[in-house]
Scaffold this motif. Structure first.
Motif, PDB file in Angstrom:
ATOM      1  N   VAL A  98      -4.025  -1.903   3.245  1.00 50.48           N
ATOM      2  CA  VAL A  98      -4.146  -3.386   3.227  1.00 50.48           C
ATOM      3  C   VAL A  98      -5.164  -3.769   2.241  1.00 50.48           C
ATOM      4  O   VAL A  98      -6.215  -3.449   2.550  1.00 50.48           O
ATOM      5  CB  VAL A  98      -3.982  -3.933   4.492  1.00 50.48           C
ATOM      6  N   ALA A  99      -4.883  -4.577   1.410  1.00 48.33           N
ATOM      7  CA  ALA A  99      -5.996  -5.094   0.593  1.00 48.33           C
ATOM      8  C   ALA A  99      -5.927  -6.509   0.843  1.00 48.33           C
ATOM      9  O   ALA A  99      -4.746  -7.228   0.690  1.00 48.33           O
ATOM     10  CB  ALA A  99      -5.673  -4.860  -0.834  1.00 48.33           C
ATOM     11  N   ALA A 100      -7.097  -7.302   0.881  1.00 45.02           N
ATOM     12  CA  ALA A 100      -7.092  -8.608   1.319  1.00 45.02           C
ATOM     13  C   ALA A 100      -8.135  -9.436   0.652  1.00 45.02           C
ATOM     14  O   ALA A 100      -9.208  -8.841   0.387  1.00 45.02           O
ATOM     15  CB  ALA A 100      -7.041  -8.914   2.903  1.00 45.02           C
ATOM     16  N   SER A 101      -8.001 -10.345   0.282  1.00 40.55           N
ATOM     17  CA  SER A 101      -8.929 -11.593  -0.252  1.00 40.55           C
ATOM     18  C   SER A 101      -8.774 -12.895   0.665  1.00 40.55           C
ATOM     19  O   SER A 101      -7.745 -12.769   1.217  1.00 40.55           O
ATOM     20  CB  SER A 101      -8.762 -11.865  -1.735  1.00 40.55           C
ATOM     21  N   PRO A 102      -9.570 -13.865   0.544  1.00 39.53           N
ATOM     22  CA  PRO A 102      -9.413 -15.008   1.382  1.00 39.53           C
ATOM     23  C   PRO A 102      -8.083 -15.511   0.963  1.00 39.53           C
ATOM     24  O   PRO A 102      -7.240 -16.454   1.605  1.00 39.53           O
ATOM     25  CB  PRO A 102     -10.516 -15.894   0.847  1.00 39.53           C
ATOM     26  N   ALA A 103      -7.588 -15.491  -0.451  1.00 35.82           N
ATOM     27  CA  ALA A 103      -6.317 -16.081  -0.847  1.00 35.82           C
ATOM     28  C   ALA A 103      -4.980 -15.326  -0.486  1.00 35.82           C
ATOM     29  O   ALA A 103      -4.015 -16.050  -0.486  1.00 35.82           O
ATOM     30  CB  ALA A 103      -6.504 -16.227  -2.435  1.00 35.82           C
ATOM     31  N   LEU A 104      -5.213 -14.092  -0.401  1.00 37.48           N
ATOM     32  CA  LEU A 104      -3.888 -13.231  -0.382  1.00 37.48           C
ATOM     33  C   LEU A 104      -4.039 -11.879   0.060  1.00 37.48           C
ATOM     34  O   LEU A 104      -5.014 -11.185   0.218  1.00 37.48           O
ATOM     35  CB  LEU A 104      -3.650 -12.989  -2.026  1.00 37.48           C
ATOM     36  N   GLN A 105      -3.058 -11.455   0.829  1.00 41.16           N
ATOM     37  CA  GLN A 105      -3.254 -10.074   1.595  1.00 41.16           C
ATOM     38  C   GLN A 105      -1.906  -9.306   1.015  1.00 41.16           C
ATOM     39  O   GLN A 105      -0.882  -9.740   1.021  1.00 41.16           O
ATOM     40  CB  GLN A 105      -3.143 -10.315   2.938  1.00 41.16           C
ATOM     41  N   ILE A 106      -2.372  -7.955   0.570  1.00 42.42           N
ATOM     42  CA  ILE A 106      -1.241  -7.223   0.221  1.00 42.42           C
ATOM     43  C   ILE A 106      -1.105  -5.906   1.114  1.00 42.42           C
ATOM     44  O   ILE A 106      -2.189  -5.403   1.046  1.00 42.42           O
ATOM     45  CB  ILE A 106      -1.504  -6.727  -1.230  1.00 42.42           C
ATOM     46  N   GLU A 107       0.147  -5.572   1.429  1.00 38.91           N
ATOM     47  CA  GLU A 107       0.310  -4.415   2.193  1.00 38.91           C
ATOM     48  C   GLU A 107       0.929  -3.409   1.391  1.00 38.91           C
ATOM     49  O   GLU A 107       2.143  -3.869   0.730  1.00 38.91           O
ATOM     50  CB  GLU A 107       0.935  -4.670   3.424  1.00 38.91           C
ATOM     51  N   TYR A 108       0.589  -2.193   1.224  1.00 46.69           N
ATOM     52  CA  TYR A 108       1.239  -1.223   0.207  1.00 46.69           C
ATOM     53  C   TYR A 108       0.902   0.002   0.587  1.00 46.69           C
ATOM     54  O   TYR A 108      -0.120   0.372   1.296  1.00 46.69           O
ATOM     55  CB  TYR A 108       0.930  -1.635  -1.187  1.00 46.69           C
ATOM     56  N   ASP A 109       1.468   0.996  -0.077  1.00 41.82           N
ATOM     57  CA  ASP A 109       1.245   2.509   0.123  1.00 41.82           C
ATOM     58  C   ASP A 109       0.346   2.862  -0.997  1.00 41.82           C
ATOM     59  O   ASP A 109       0.808   2.765  -2.140  1.00 41.82           O
ATOM     60  CB  ASP A 109       2.551   3.384   0.292  1.00 41.82           C
ATOM     61  N   TRP A 110      -1.052   3.540  -0.692  1.00 37.25           N
ATOM     62  CA  TRP A 110      -1.498   3.979  -2.040  1.00 37.25           C
ATOM     63  C   TRP A 110      -1.078   5.230  -2.372  1.00 37.25           C
ATOM     64  O   TRP A 110      -1.251   5.608  -3.603  1.00 37.25           O
ATOM     65  CB  TRP A 110      -3.077   3.653  -1.815  1.00 37.25           C
ATOM     66  N   LEU A 111      -0.483   5.942  -1.314  1.00 36.80           N
ATOM     67  CA  LEU A 111       0.164   7.393  -1.802  1.00 36.80           C
ATOM     68  C   LEU A 111       1.513   7.149  -1.870  1.00 36.80           C
ATOM     69  O   LEU A 111       2.332   6.905  -1.134  1.00 36.80           O
ATOM     70  CB  LEU A 111      -0.220   8.641  -0.819  1.00 36.80           C
ATOM     71  N   ILE A 112       2.142   7.419  -3.117  1.00 37.50           N
ATOM     72  CA  ILE A 112       3.571   7.133  -3.243  1.00 37.50           C
ATOM     73  C   ILE A 112       4.069   8.286  -4.102  1.00 37.50           C
ATOM     74  O   ILE A 112       3.525   9.326  -4.668  1.00 37.50           O
ATOM     75  CB  ILE A 112       4.002   5.992  -4.053  1.00 37.50           C
ATOM     76  N   ARG A 113       5.604   8.064  -4.270  1.00 32.44           N
ATOM     77  CA  ARG A 113       6.165   9.416  -4.926  1.00 32.44           C
ATOM     78  C   ARG A 113       7.013   8.696  -6.310  1.00 32.44           C
ATOM     79  O   ARG A 113       7.670   7.580  -6.031  1.00 32.44           O
ATOM     80  CB  ARG A 113       7.156   9.929  -4.200  1.00 32.44           C
ATOM     81  N   ARG A 114       6.877   9.459  -7.398  1.00 34.37           N
ATOM     82  CA  ARG A 114       7.687   8.751  -8.226  1.00 34.37           C
ATOM     83  C   ARG A 114       9.111   8.565  -8.171  1.00 34.37           C
ATOM     84  O   ARG A 114       9.668   9.408  -7.408  1.00 34.37           O
ATOM     85  CB  ARG A 114       7.565   9.632  -9.683  1.00 34.37           C
ATOM     86  N   ASP A 115       9.878   7.524  -8.548  1.00 28.52           N
ATOM     87  CA  ASP A 115      11.335   7.333  -8.395  1.00 28.52           C
ATOM     88  C   ASP A 115      11.557   7.418  -7.114  1.00 28.52           C
ATOM     89  O   ASP A 115      12.917   7.496  -6.563  1.00 28.52           O
ATOM     90  CB  ASP A 115      12.204   8.703  -9.051  1.00 28.52           C
ATOM     91  N   SER A 116      10.916   6.713  -6.158  1.00 27.93           N
ATOM     92  CA  SER A 116      11.008   6.645  -4.841  1.00 27.93           C
ATOM     93  C   SER A 116      10.908   5.139  -4.316  1.00 27.93           C
ATOM     94  O   SER A 116       9.510   4.681  -4.832  1.00 27.93           O
ATOM     95  CB  SER A 116      10.273   7.695  -4.019  1.00 27.93           C
ATOM     96  N   PRO A 117      11.616   4.430  -3.786  1.00 32.19           N
ATOM     97  CA  PRO A 117      11.363   3.071  -3.446  1.00 32.19           C
ATOM     98  C   PRO A 117      10.206   2.730  -2.544  1.00 32.19           C
ATOM     99  O   PRO A 117       9.926   3.264  -1.761  1.00 32.19           O
ATOM    100  CB  PRO A 117      12.701   2.513  -2.993  1.00 32.19           C
ATOM    101  N   ILE A 118       9.494   1.608  -3.004  1.00 29.69           N
ATOM    102  CA  ILE A 118       8.198   1.322  -2.134  1.00 29.69           C
ATOM    103  C   ILE A 118       8.098  -0.285  -2.226  1.00 29.69           C
ATOM    104  O   ILE A 118       8.976  -0.810  -2.750  1.00 29.69           O
ATOM    105  CB  ILE A 118       6.982   1.823  -2.801  1.00 29.69           C
ATOM    106  N   THR A 119       7.341  -0.697  -1.355  1.00 30.72           N
ATOM    107  CA  THR A 119       7.493  -2.106  -1.407  1.00 30.72           C
ATOM    108  C   THR A 119       5.817  -2.398  -1.470  1.00 30.72           C
ATOM    109  O   THR A 119       5.101  -1.880  -1.021  1.00 30.72           O
ATOM    110  CB  THR A 119       7.736  -2.763  -0.010  1.00 30.72           C
ATOM    111  N   TRP A 120       5.515  -3.753  -2.174  1.00 26.51           N
ATOM    112  CA  TRP A 120       4.228  -4.596  -1.997  1.00 26.51           C
ATOM    113  C   TRP A 120       4.559  -5.813  -1.284  1.00 26.51           C
ATOM    114  O   TRP A 120       5.476  -6.413  -1.703  1.00 26.51           O
ATOM    115  CB  TRP A 120       3.750  -4.825  -3.529  1.00 26.51           C
TER     116      TRP A 120
END
Lengths: 169, 150
Positions: free
Chosen positions: A59-81
């Motif tokens: 999870v990365a966050a600033s006072p304006a915005l928070q983003i949840e994501y996977d930092w380890l991912i696989r190519r051609d595999s669906p992910i979300t931000w």
């Protein structure tokens, strides 16, 4: 009794077999080390060290915005931000901008909800969402490249949030 | 370019995986082993083909795999050490009717497996009638009966 039928002693038989006990013992050792490695790989897989698991999540966050994501991912595999704005919309809109150089390495499947408009602004892709309150915005994407992918997402004029992901082949 | 690299990587990783899993792993195919084999091939196939269903890709993959196989067998013929590393060596597991416990344990074979094969191939029903049983490199068991049992 013909010579060929004479019971040979075991050494002869082993030799004719090309059995090699020293090699066989080394092989057993290597195999058992291999099994331990298998178990470690399984464990790493369960923990998400190859993506898709607790250790891959960030999870990365600033006072304006928070983003949840996977930092380890696989190519051609669906992910979300998953973007959660932490400030109210400006003029009834949220403006989300992605680094174009970085974002082009992802295949954008869709954005939920659909943005009201998309614009290209020097080096960025900008999406605008009509909003009257803060609700998460989800980008469904998939990395097209393997290796390290680093870029940033910004909400409105707030400072950008850096996303650093690693895509396995 | 990528299909060739993928095929080489998959070939080598599978080679290592099956080599480390031991001689007996897929030697005698029980119904469940067959299912396992199908699942493994399906899992690998997805990774190899990906979304590229073109004939070019398919043929390139097959050519790569077959070429690798030819290269491997050439290497095995040329160097015995390569042969042993890739295919292991045969192993004596019964000698003059006596099981060699350590060997059997390490290769996950039991007396029942030996007797199975003895019955099937020679109509033998006891260990005493077996002079040698050998676990071959392909995981099968060969039986050499005693003179009396022949």
């Amino acid at each position: 009794m013909p010579a060929s039928n004479k019971p040979r002693n075991n050494n002869d038989f082993a030799r004719s077999l090309e059995e090699s006990l020293p090699f066989q013992r080394r092989e057993w050792v290597v195999q058992r080390i291999g099994w331990v490695v298998f178990a470690l790989i399984l464990l790493a897989g369960l923990l998400g060290l190859f993506g898709d698991g607790p250790l891959a999540h960030r999870v990365a966050a600033s006072p304006a915005l928070q983003i949840e994501y996977d930092w380890l991912i696989r190519r051609d595999s669906p992910i979300t931000w998953k973007l959660t704005p932490r400030m109210p919309p400006k003029d009834g809109r949220y403006r989300v901008a992605l680094d174009a150089d970085w974002a082009q390495h992802f295949r954008m499947h869709d954005i939920q909800p659909e943005p009201a408009s998309a614009r290209l602004v020097d080096g960025r892709w900008e999406y605008e969402f009509e909003a009257s309150g803060s609700v998460p915005i989800v980008f469904n994407v998939e990395a097209r490249r393997m290796g390290s992918l680093e870029g940033s997402i910004r909400l409105g004029d707030a400072p950008p949030i850096e996303l650093s992901q690693f895509a396995y082949p | 370019m990528e299909s060739v690299i993928k095929a080489v990587v998959v070939y080598l990783v599978l080679l290592i995986l099956f080599r480390l899993s031991g001689k007996r792993t897929l030697a005698e195919v029980t119904p469940f082993d067959l299912v396992l084999l199908l699942i493994i091939s399906e899992a690998v196939q997805q990774a190899l083909i990906d979304s590229d269903n073109s004939m070019t890709n398919g043929l390139l993959l097959v050519t790569t795999l077959v070429t690798l196989d030819v290269v491997m067998s050439e290497l095995k013929l040329r160097w015995r050490s390569v042969d042993r590393v890739l295919d292991s060596t045969p192993l004596l597991i019964v000698e003059n009717g006596k099981p060699i416990a350590e060997h059997m344990r390490k290769e996950r074979v039991d007396v029942g497996d030996v007797l199975d094969t003895a019955r099937e191939t020679h109509g033998i029903d006891s260990l005493e009638q077996i002079r040698y049983a050998v676990l071959e490199r392909n995981g099968r068991i060969s039986i050499i009966p005693t003179e009396e049992a022949k």
